[in-house]
Enzyme design. Structure first.
Site, PDB file in Angstrom:
ATOM      1  N   ASP A  15     -47.647  10.979  -4.760  1.00 21.00           N
ATOM      2  CA  ASP A  15     -47.761  11.318  -3.398  1.00 21.00           C
ATOM      3  C   ASP A  15     -47.465  12.693  -3.104  1.00 21.00           C
ATOM      4  O   ASP A  15     -46.491  13.224  -3.900  1.00 21.00           O
ATOM      5  CB  ASP A  15     -46.705  10.360  -2.602  1.00 21.00           C
TER       6      ASP A  15
ATOM      7  N   ASP B 250     -36.619  19.923  19.348  1.00 18.86           N
ATOM      8  CA  ASP B 250     -37.377  18.926  18.412  1.00 18.86           C
ATOM      9  C   ASP B 250     -36.351  18.680  17.136  1.00 18.86           C
ATOM     10  O   ASP B 250     -36.380  20.095  16.527  1.00 18.86           O
ATOM     11  CB  ASP B 250     -38.672  19.584  18.286  1.00 18.86           C
TER      12      ASP B 250
ATOM     13  N   GLU C 209     -39.856  20.229  10.990  1.00 26.65           N
ATOM     14  CA  GLU C 209     -41.119  21.252  11.244  1.00 26.65           C
ATOM     15  C   GLU C 209     -40.678  21.836  12.476  1.00 26.65           C
ATOM     16  O   GLU C 209     -40.876  22.960  12.692  1.00 26.65           O
ATOM     17  CB  GLU C 209     -42.467  20.460  11.662  1.00 26.65           C
TER      18      GLU C 209
ATOM     19  N   PHE D   5     -42.594  13.521  20.185  1.00 31.30           N
ATOM     20  CA  PHE D   5     -43.744  13.195  19.582  1.00 31.30           C
ATOM     21  C   PHE D   5     -44.246  11.711  19.632  1.00 31.30           C
ATOM     22  O   PHE D   5     -43.202  10.947  19.367  1.00 31.30           O
ATOM     23  CB  PHE D   5     -43.591  13.613  18.060  1.00 31.30           C
TER      24      PHE D   5
ATOM     25  N   ALA E 250     -47.185   8.603  18.548  1.00 35.53           N
ATOM     26  CA  ALA E 250     -48.549   8.508  17.812  1.00 35.53           C
ATOM     27  C   ALA E 250     -49.631   8.592  18.671  1.00 35.53           C
ATOM     28  O   ALA E 250     -50.711   8.969  18.276  1.00 35.53           O
ATOM     29  CB  ALA E 250     -48.273   7.184  16.914  1.00 35.53           C
TER      30      ALA E 250
ATOM     31  N   MET F 178     -48.426  14.697  20.194  1.00 40.11           N
ATOM     32  CA  MET F 178     -48.136  16.034  20.500  1.00 40.11           C
ATOM     33  C   MET F 178     -46.658  15.772  20.830  1.00 40.11           C
ATOM     34  O   MET F 178     -45.767  14.917  21.142  1.00 40.11           O
ATOM     35  CB  MET F 178     -48.673  16.541  22.051  1.00 40.11           C
ATOM     36  N   SER F 179     -45.744  17.129  20.843  1.00 41.07           N
ATOM     37  CA  SER F 179     -44.448  17.238  21.416  1.00 41.07           C
ATOM     38  C   SER F 179     -44.405  18.462  22.326  1.00 41.07           C
ATOM     39  O   SER F 179     -45.125  19.381  22.112  1.00 41.07           O
ATOM     40  CB  SER F 179     -43.473  17.148  20.379  1.00 41.07           C
TER      41      SER F 179
ATOM     42  N   ASP G  81     -47.397  -0.378   0.458  1.00 39.14           N
ATOM     43  CA  ASP G  81     -47.699   0.309  -0.900  1.00 39.14           C
ATOM     44  C   ASP G  81     -47.608  -0.989  -1.922  1.00 39.14           C
ATOM     45  O   ASP G  81     -48.101  -0.736  -3.098  1.00 39.14           O
ATOM     46  CB  ASP G  81     -46.478   1.235  -1.449  1.00 39.14           C
TER      47      ASP G  81
END
Lengths: 671, 552
Positions: free
Chosen positions: A293, A330, A334, A363, A365, A369-370, A510
């Site tokens: 991954d 946030d 990131e 944020f 789905a 955006m946030s 998985d």
């Protein structure tokens, strides 16, 4: 481990080794069973006709059997200790089961069934394996992982799996039991480390067949020798024939074979990987494709902001400030990295704090955006280019598209920042988020390539981004925009081409791929479905460990092969010790074969037997530790091991038997 | 011309001719077994035999066909030998006794061609032609079929079949052995080998009439060597002046022995599409062959016995028209293949020379081995080597993309076990029985070597005799026949089972983590495995025989 510690450990295991001298268990190891039979026969001969050399032979034959058992006992020692400490944590727990109507009833942990729902609160031990279906809690898993830092377990997502025997430290969770009592992870772990569920692995079985056939050949050699010898006028006393047989059959590898297997499993446990079977460990050595991954394995988990790229007409400060404001609340890695970058780029700028009535937009789905809604109808958003464009209600300019494309090609993630306010809705620019490839990965992949292992990076990123990161990390191939079915397809494709595949995974989706892979390593932090599907569990949840797992698998096979070669090569010197001793009286010319100039026939035979026994003892540490494995091409590994164990196996016994003879010949009645 | 020069020229000529025919013959053999079309004659044969030539056989069917065919051949040949008095051209010879007939039948059907009888005084021309010569073709063809089936195991993947035994047998005989044998027979006739159907009377040097024994010798001689059979028309085999009259026919005989076993490695390379692997296997074969030749020649040339000193060379038991060099060459070639023809008495060789020739058989006749059997023997050794080496590089062992797991290793282990157990048990039992001492031609170590040699020759399907030992007693006839039969059929069945296991597997790709099974390193290790396994198994027996003799 120093020699002294090792000696003490060996002595400590001596009682266990002696207990194993039992024909009912020994017969499972045909080579050592033959030695046992020989020891009995020699003892009887020594009792009927006592003599120094016969008694000494009997003693050393018994020691050969004991040394063989000692290897196994020492190998099992660590596992036994670990099992005991695990058992202690499995102390009787009472669970609180939630009935259909929501009431709680106390029930013994051993009485839980699959599908039961239990409630666990802070300070309580989780009664069985299951998935969290409500709540979030910090859990102390040190009983199983040895890691004292608590971990978070929460409903939904890939961190929902909990293990029976671990302790909830804070909060309250509701767990649905997924494993029946007696087959829980803890139970299996105890059985594994203790070795009670140990089955012989495929290569081990194939090797045993070779050892068995060698034993049969040498048995025939010894059986047919008396008539040939008697024609030559040489006598062949039973004890001498037994000594010859024991020296010829592959006792070294025969004695150490099971210890090598146990030690291999144990080395996995030491790197905190729990292999569900020896077969899985062995398959790890054969792996030729490694699915890794991207996130967490090749790159450090989080992307970092590295640059602000304003559009024409937008000031650098303006973009930086907008991005910072949008990220202040946030809490994702990131978002935090954007704030960090902004502060670093303009340390002297007046830091604008988030106004009190600002509203943070999380944020999701759907919006992808946030951002933040500031007082005065100013809205700032950051997110994927297409999402922000849609929100702005404008088509992208050439300039914006160019920047976005350039960042993506570079392996970065472009984050477009837009602002809507009284002045209109405009795109301000782009934040360049970058995946940071872990240091040293390129070298590790280079090593793997030399070992003949192809690495495939699996990522949900788009192809451009994925390929850029792959180039930087040095992996061989990329599976971009991967969905779980894509992974499964890739595994099937590789396997159809005759390749063995290893992968790691943690999520429930998985599970099919983990089950299909030849080596499926589930992260301990993952869901119980994932853990159930894989054949190894990594207690540290560290995906880079695949590389160590492969090395351990190879090391186990190499150790077996090396000691087999050593064992067979040793026979040459033993022949040169025993055959002249047996036949020199009949054919004096055969004294020429006594290359080692051993003092007497009795001393020669005894020295060979003593050497044979001591070699087992001397090689126990090697069997437990494993032959040193330096990654390289098969040819270079073979060349080195042939030199050490093939040539070494030819030469060492000549020296060893000579040295032992010099000591043994001092014994009265032998020298 | 000095003996040394003649010897070197002979060896040089053998090398040149083999090098010239290696590629064309090897590729031709690959086509023989690969083509799908059948000739008219072949179709007729299949129709008579009720065989569908386009149907493939499972390993079990293939093995059953081999066993059934061998069984029928043994019975038919026994009947022919025992009832030869009723046949034409039998030179008024009586039928052969049951034990000799059994021994001979088993021996010729298994490509061993051990002879406990003297050809000229025991067998009529019909028995020689319809019995022995026919088996010379068929037994060699059977060896080829098994080797080809094993190669198919490597080339096929996910397959349940390994070819059709009857088709392979017919093609090996008609397309390969027959044409070359005809050419060989013509060449031998040109060289002076007899080919007629009656004894002739000539005038000897004294003027008195001399009866020259006749017979269809050249035709039988050719396939005797080409098929690595070795059973001589006359008792003296290739030392007989009418079987092998000159140094030139001797050269031709050595060539005929080597040509198929050597060229089969090319066939392997072509079928596998892997020339490097083929060269590696050829390299191991040649390495062993050259090593044995060098040792034997050195031992024979430098012999220091009184007789050798008196004669100027170790000429006892050797033909003066061949000399020491060509005799050593023939001895090494005949035991390195499963031929067993002799142009000198192995009994009279030096202890070291005789020991090397014996060891040549004991290591399983893989230098380069019999027609077909040499190739499959060497592939089995390669698997054993791959198993040891594969573990040492940390992977499940693989040869040519096929994993060597438990079932494969079981076949290889039992294969490796078979001949040593037969040789040692046979020798051990024989030595335990008092009558053996009377059968020995010599006392001491040499006598023991004679017995060991007999069982080594039988169990490895060589057929050469050390001489000296009288093997006409029922005990020897029967036990040697058993060793011969088991020494041939048990390995064949195991090879076919292995071929089936391999064919069923998929093909693993070659990576840099895969052990390379071509190149000098692997060739060296394979050679070492051949020698170490052989030496470890037979060291005690060799010590009591040739080693003790050589040292004293």
């Amino acid at each position: 481990m120093t020699t002294r510690e090792f000696a003490r450990m060996m002595l400590g295991q001596l009682p266990a080794a002696l207990r194993k001298v039992d024909p009912r268990t020994l017969w499972r190891n045909p080579v050592m069973f033959v030695v046992w039979c020989g020891s009995v026969a020699t003892s009887v001969a020594a009792a009927l006709d006592p003599g120094v050399s016969t008694i000494a032979l009997a003693v050393w034959l018994w020691l050969t059997v004991i040394f063989g058992n000692l290897a196994e006992a020492v190998a099992e020692r660590r596992g036994k200790a670990q099992a005991d400490s695990l058992r202690a944590t499995r102390a009787d727990t009472t669970a609180r089961r939630r009935a259909q109507d929501g009431t709680l009833e106390p029930v013994a942990a051993t009485g839980l069934e699959v599908g039961d729902v239990v409630v666990v609160e802070a300070g309580e031990v989780i009664p069985g394996d299951g998935d969290v279906i409500e709540g979030i809690a910090s859990v102390d898993e040190s009983a199983i992982t040895g890691e004292s830092a608590p971990v978070i377990r929460e409903a939904g997502g890939d961190r929902s799996g909990v293990t029976g025997g671990t302790t909830v430290l804070s909060d309250r969770i509701v767990v649905r039991i997924t494993t029946a009592a007696g087959q829980t992870f803890l139970d299996r772990m105890i059985a594994l480390v203790e070795g009670t569920s140990r089955r012989k692995t495929p290569n081990e079985v194939a090797l045993e067949i070779l050892l068995l056939s060698l034993t049969a050949v040498f048995g025939t050699v010894v059986l047919t020798l008396p008539p040939m010898a008697s024609y030559a006028g040489a006598s062949t006393p039973l004890v001498v024939l037994v000594a010859l047989l024991v020296c010829l059959i592959p006792t070294t590898i025969g004695a150490l074979l099971s210890a090598i297997g146990i030690a291999g499993m144990d080395r996995m446990v030491q790197v905190n990987v729990l292999a569900m079977s020896g077969r899985a460990v062995e398959a790890a050595g054969d792996v030729s494709t490694l699915l890794l991954d991207k996130t967490g394995t090749i790159t450090i988990g989080n992307r970092e902001a590295v640059d602000f790229l304003p559009l024409t007409g937008v000031g650098a400060d303006e973009l930086r400030e907008a991005a910072r404001l949008a990220s202040l609340a946030d809490q994702t890695a990131e978002g935090r990295s954007i704030v960090r970058l902004a502060d670093r780029l303009a340390p002297d700028a007046a830091v604008v704090a988030l106004p009190a009535d600002a509203r943070f937009v999380e944020f999701s789905a759907t919006t992808r955006m946030s951002g933040v809604d500031l007082p005065g109808d100013v809205e700032i958003r950051k997110g994927a280019a297409s999402a922000v464009q849609a929100w702005l209600g404008a088509t992208a300019t050439h300039e914006l598209e160019g920047i976005v494309e350039r960042i993506a090609t570079d392996g970065g993630t472009p984050l477009v920042v837009g602002r809507a306010g009284p002045q209109g809705r405009v795109a301000l620019g782009v934040v360049h988020l970058k995946d940071i490839v872990k240091s040293g990965m390129r070298e590790r992949f280079e090593q793997l390539r030399r070992m003949g292992i192809r690495t495939v990076m699996v990522t949900g990123d788009n192809r451009l981004t994925a390929e850029a990161i792959a180039r930087e990390a040095g992996v061989d191939d990329v599976l971009a925009e991967a969905t779980p079915p894509d992974k499964l397809d890739l595994i099937r494709r590789e396997q159809a081409g005759g390749r063995l595949v290893a992968m790691t995974g943690d999520g429930t989706n998985d599970a099919p791929a983990l089950a299909a892979a030849d080596v499926g390593v589930a992260m301990n932090s993952g869901t119980s479905a994932a853990k159930e599907a894989g054949n190894m569990v990594d207690l540290d949840s560290d995906p880079t460990k695949l590389i160590d797992i492969v090395a351990i698998g190879k090391q186990m096979l190499i150790t077996r092969g090396a000691l087999t070669t050593f064992s067979i090569a040793n026979d040459v010197a033993k022949y040169f010790a025993i055959l002249p001793a047996m036949f020199m009286a009949a054919y004096p010319a055969l004294a020429g074969l006594n290359l080692m100039r051993l003092s007497t026939p009795e001393s020669a035979i005894l020295s060979a037997v003593v050497f044979n026994a001591l070699v087992i003892l001397a090689l126990i540490p090697l069997a437990l530790r494993g032959v040193r494995f330096r990654p390289g091409t098969a040819e270079s590994v073979l060349r080195r091991n042939l030199l050490v164990y093939g040539l070494g196996g030819l030469v060492v016994p000549f020296v060893g038997i000579k040295l032992i003879d010099m000591i043994v010949s001092l014994l009265p009645g032998i020298g | 011309m000095s003996d040394t020069l003649a010897g070197l020229l002979t060896i040089g000529a053998v090398v040149l001719v083999l090098a010239a025919v290696y590629v064309p013959l090897g590729d031709y053999m690959a086509r023989v077994f690969e083509r799908t079309s059948h000739s008219r004659l072949e179709r007729a044969l299949y129709r008579v035999g009720g065989v569908d030539p386009d149907a493939e056989q499972s390993p079990r069917q293939y093995a059953v066909a081999v066993l059934a065919f061998s069984g029928v051949c043994v019975v038919a040949l026994m009947a022919l030998l025992m009832g030869q008095a009723a046949l034409p051209m039998s030179r008024e010879l009586p039928g052969v006794g049951w034990d000799t007939a059994l021994n001979t039948a088993v021996s010729f059907v298994t490509n061993t061609n051990w002879q406990s009888y003297a050809g000229e005084s025991t067998l009529g021309f019909t028995a020689q032609m319809a019995g022995l010569a026919v088996q010379n073709f068929l037994s060699a063809a059977v060896g080829l079929t098994v080797a080809v089936a094993l190669v198919r195991g490597f080339t096929r993947s996910h397959a349940g079949t390994i070819g059709n035994f009857w088709v392979d047998l017919v093609r090996g005989t008609l397309r390969l052995l027959l044409p070359i044998a005809v050419l060989g027979a013509l060449a031998l006739m040109a060289g002076g080998v007899v080919q007629n159907l009656a004894d002739t009377t000539a005038t000897g040097v004294t003027g008195a009439p001399v009866v020259v024994p006749g017979g269809p010798v050249a035709s039988q001689e050719s396939i005797k060597l080409l098929g690595t059979n070795g059973g001589g028309f006359f008792n003296a085999n290739s030392a007989h002046p009418l079987e092998n009259p000159t140094a030139l026919t001797n050269l031709l005989q050595v060539l005929l022995i080597l040509v198929i076993p050597i060229s089969l490695t090319r066939t392997l390379g072509t079928l596998l599409d892997n020339r490097r692997q083929a060269r590696t296997i050829l390299g191991v074969m040649l390495g062993l062959l050259v090593g044995a030749l060098a040792l034997t020649t050195w031992a024979e040339v430098t012999a220091q016995s009184d007789a050798a000193r008196a004669a100027g060379a170790a000429m006892e038991g050797k033909e003066s028209r061949f000399g020491v060099w060509a005799s050593a060459l023939f001895a090494v070639v005949t035991t390195g293949t499963s031929t067993g023809a002799v142009n000198a008495s192995h009994d009279s060789m030096t202890p070291l020379g005789g020991g090397v020739v014996l060891l040549n058989m004991l290591i399983g006749e893989v230098s380069p081995g019999g027609v077909g059997s040499g190739l499959y023997g060497m592939l089995m050794v390669s698997i054993l080597t791959v198993f040891l080496c594969g573990l040492m590089v940390g992977r499940t062992p693989e040869l040519l993309g096929k994993r060597i797991g438990k079932p494969e290793m079981t076949c290889v282990a039992l294969y490796t076990l078979t001949s040593p157990v037969l040789v040692l048990l046979g020798t051990g039992v024989a030595m335990a029985l008092p009558p053996t001492l009377d059968a020995m031609g010599n006392p001491g170590q040499h006598g023991f070597t004679e017995v060991l040699y007999a069982y080594a020759s039988a169990a490895n399907n060589n057929g050469s005799a050390f001489g000296g030992l009288t093997v006409t007693s029922t005990f020897f006839q029967v036990t040697l026949a058993i060793a011969t039969l088991l020494g041939r059929l048990v390995p064949i069945v195991l090879v076919l089972m292995l071929a089936g296991r391999l064919a069923r597997q998929g093909l693993a790709p070659r990576t840099s983590g895969t052990l390379p099974t071509d190149g000098p390193l692997f060739a060296g290790v394979t050679t070492a495995v051949v020698l170490v396994v052989g030496a470890l198994t037979f060291f005690p027996a060799l010590v009591l025989g040739p080693v003790a003799e050589a040292l004293s």
